[in-house]
Design a protein around this motif. Structure first.
Motif, PDB file in Angstrom:
ATOM      1  N   SER A 122      -1.049   3.177   9.678  1.00 25.84           N
ATOM      2  CA  SER A 122      -0.364   1.877   9.719  1.00 25.84           C
ATOM      3  C   SER A 122      -0.523   1.188   8.357  1.00 25.84           C
ATOM      4  N   GLY A 123       0.203   0.082   8.169  1.00 30.70           N
ATOM      5  CA  GLY A 123       0.105  -0.662   6.912  1.00 30.70           C
ATOM      6  C   GLY A 123      -1.319  -1.126   6.627  1.00 30.70           C
ATOM      7  N   GLY A 124      -1.989  -1.636   7.662  1.00 35.91           N
ATOM      8  CA  GLY A 124      -3.365  -2.113   7.500  1.00 35.91           C
ATOM      9  C   GLY A 124      -4.309  -0.969   7.144  1.00 35.91           C
ATOM     10  N   PRO A 159       0.794  -1.232   0.000  1.00 33.59           N
ATOM     11  CA  PRO A 159       0.000   0.000   0.000  1.00 33.59           C
ATOM     12  C   PRO A 159       0.825   1.279   0.000  1.00 33.59           C
ATOM     13  N   MET A 160       2.033   1.241   0.587  1.00 31.86           N
ATOM     14  CA  MET A 160       2.819   2.488   0.676  1.00 31.86           C
ATOM     15  C   MET A 160       3.246   2.963  -0.714  1.00 31.86           C
ATOM     16  N   THR A 161       3.593   2.013  -1.597  1.00 29.70           N
ATOM     17  CA  THR A 161       4.041   2.442  -2.919  1.00 29.70           C
ATOM     18  C   THR A 161       2.861   2.752  -3.844  1.00 29.70           C
ATOM     19  N   SER A 162       1.667   2.284  -3.493  1.00 30.48           N
ATOM     20  CA  SER A 162       0.507   2.572  -4.340  1.00 30.48           C
ATOM     21  C   SER A 162      -0.113   3.927  -4.010  1.00 30.48           C
ATOM     22  N   LEU A 163       0.112   4.410  -2.784  1.00 28.60           N
ATOM     23  CA  LEU A 163      -0.425   5.730  -2.418  1.00 28.60           C
ATOM     24  C   LEU A 163       0.631   6.806  -2.669  1.00 28.60           C
TER      25      LEU A 163
END
Ligand code: SF4
Length: 314
Positions: free
Chosen positions: A152-154, A95-99
């Motif tokens: 958070s990641g979730g 998710p971090m690289t998609s946002l």
């Protein structure tokens, strides 16, 4: 959606190599199809082919992807742009690289409403906050004004899921969406996906290497090995009686409880050294001469079950 005889190649220094071959896969309305296999077996290439998001080094050799009456591999790119996000959306692994790290969550969540539906800023904001609430944020107004690194990641994965369902797609493709999460967040995300699929009457293609996950999630399971789907079954039947020796090995190594783990012997061969005949034969306990010469075709066992293996059908 029906994927028919899909084969994709990738350009390498030594020429084109086949990464998926003759993939057949059907997802009915409201159905959850789990595509399972070790990393590098072609699951993600299959998913990206559906949305025509493969990189420039890939090419579709043959096959079709029928979705609600159209072949997605044959329609003009302009038409495909309308399908991505609106009719089929995708949730990626990380998710971090998609946002976008420099844009607030709210800006990213409302973008689909502004760009695709032409909503004014105020209405788009209201819809974005509703969406954040729907994916489980207790204080969506606060989240709306935060940046991805403050979550958070979730929570970031929740945001991505919110974005992916914002235009009410018919099909959502999830590519290992919980791999980077801890166990507690993983089950929260899986439960969220399950309830969204039910409430919104979506279909889902769920890509994973983890059989524990699909046991609680799927209607149908496809097992992939070296670019081929080697077995497809309804979920309940698969866990009672897997047919393909590779499926049997996967299940045995995933669910040995209190006993010594029995891994599948050998390892997945390099794409440059794909064996002749059945691609699983160097690792198979039941290998026969025929398996080393010819590649098995799909054999139908019953309604909903087929397998690529010479042990069946003769
Ligand atoms: Fe094993 Fe032969 Fe079946 Fe391949 S075709 S899985 S080698 S028995």
């Amino acid at each position: 959606m029906e994927i028919r005889k899909l084969s994709v190649e990738v350009m390498t220094e030594t020429g084109f190599l086949e990464v998926i071959k003759d993939v057949d896969l059907t997802i009915d309305e409201g159905e959850i199809y789990s595509l399972v296999g070790e990393s590098g077996c072609g699951k993600t290439v299959t998913a990206l082919s559906v949305l025509r998001l493969l990189g420039p080094s890939f090419r579709v050799k043959n096959g079709s992807v029928l979705f609600r009456g159209r072949d997605l591999l044959a329609i003009p790119e302009k038409e495909m742009e309308k399908i991505r996000g609106r009719e089929i959306s995708m949730v990626f692994q990380e998710p971090m690289t998609s946002l976008n790290p420099v844009l607030k969550i709210g800006e990213q969540t409302k973008e689909m409403f502004v760009v695709h539906l032409g909503l004014k800023k105020k209405e788009a904001k209201e819809r974005a906050i509703e969406l954040l609430k729907e994916v489980g944020f207790e204080n969506p107004e606060k989240r709306y004004h935060q940046y991805p690194h403050q979550l958070s990641g979730g929570q970031r994965q929740r945001v991505l899921i919110a974005i992916s369902i914002s235009l009410n797609p018919k099909l959502i493709i999830c590519d290992e969406p919980t791999t980077s999460l801890d166990v507690a967040s993983e089950w929260e995300i899986l439960n969220l996906l399950l309830s969204l699929v039910r409430e919104r009457k979506m279909s889902m293609l769920f890509i994973t290497h983890d059989l524990h996950i699909v046991e609680n999630l799927s209607h149908k399971i496809g097992i992939m090995y070296l670019g081929r789907i080697v077995e497809e079954q309804k979920k309940d039947n698969f866990f009672k009686k897997p047919y393909h020796p590779y499926s049997q090995g996967l299940l045995r190594s995933a669910f040995m409880r209190g006993e010594k783990l029995i891994p599948i012997k050998g390892s997945v061969p390099d794409l440059k050294n794909v064996p002749k005949g059945c691609k699983f034969h160097p690792r198979c306990d039941y290998v026969m001469d025929l398996c080393m010469r010819e590649e098995p075709k799909p054999i139908r066992i019953d309604d909903g079950t087929w397998v690529r293996c010479f042990l069946y059908g003769n």
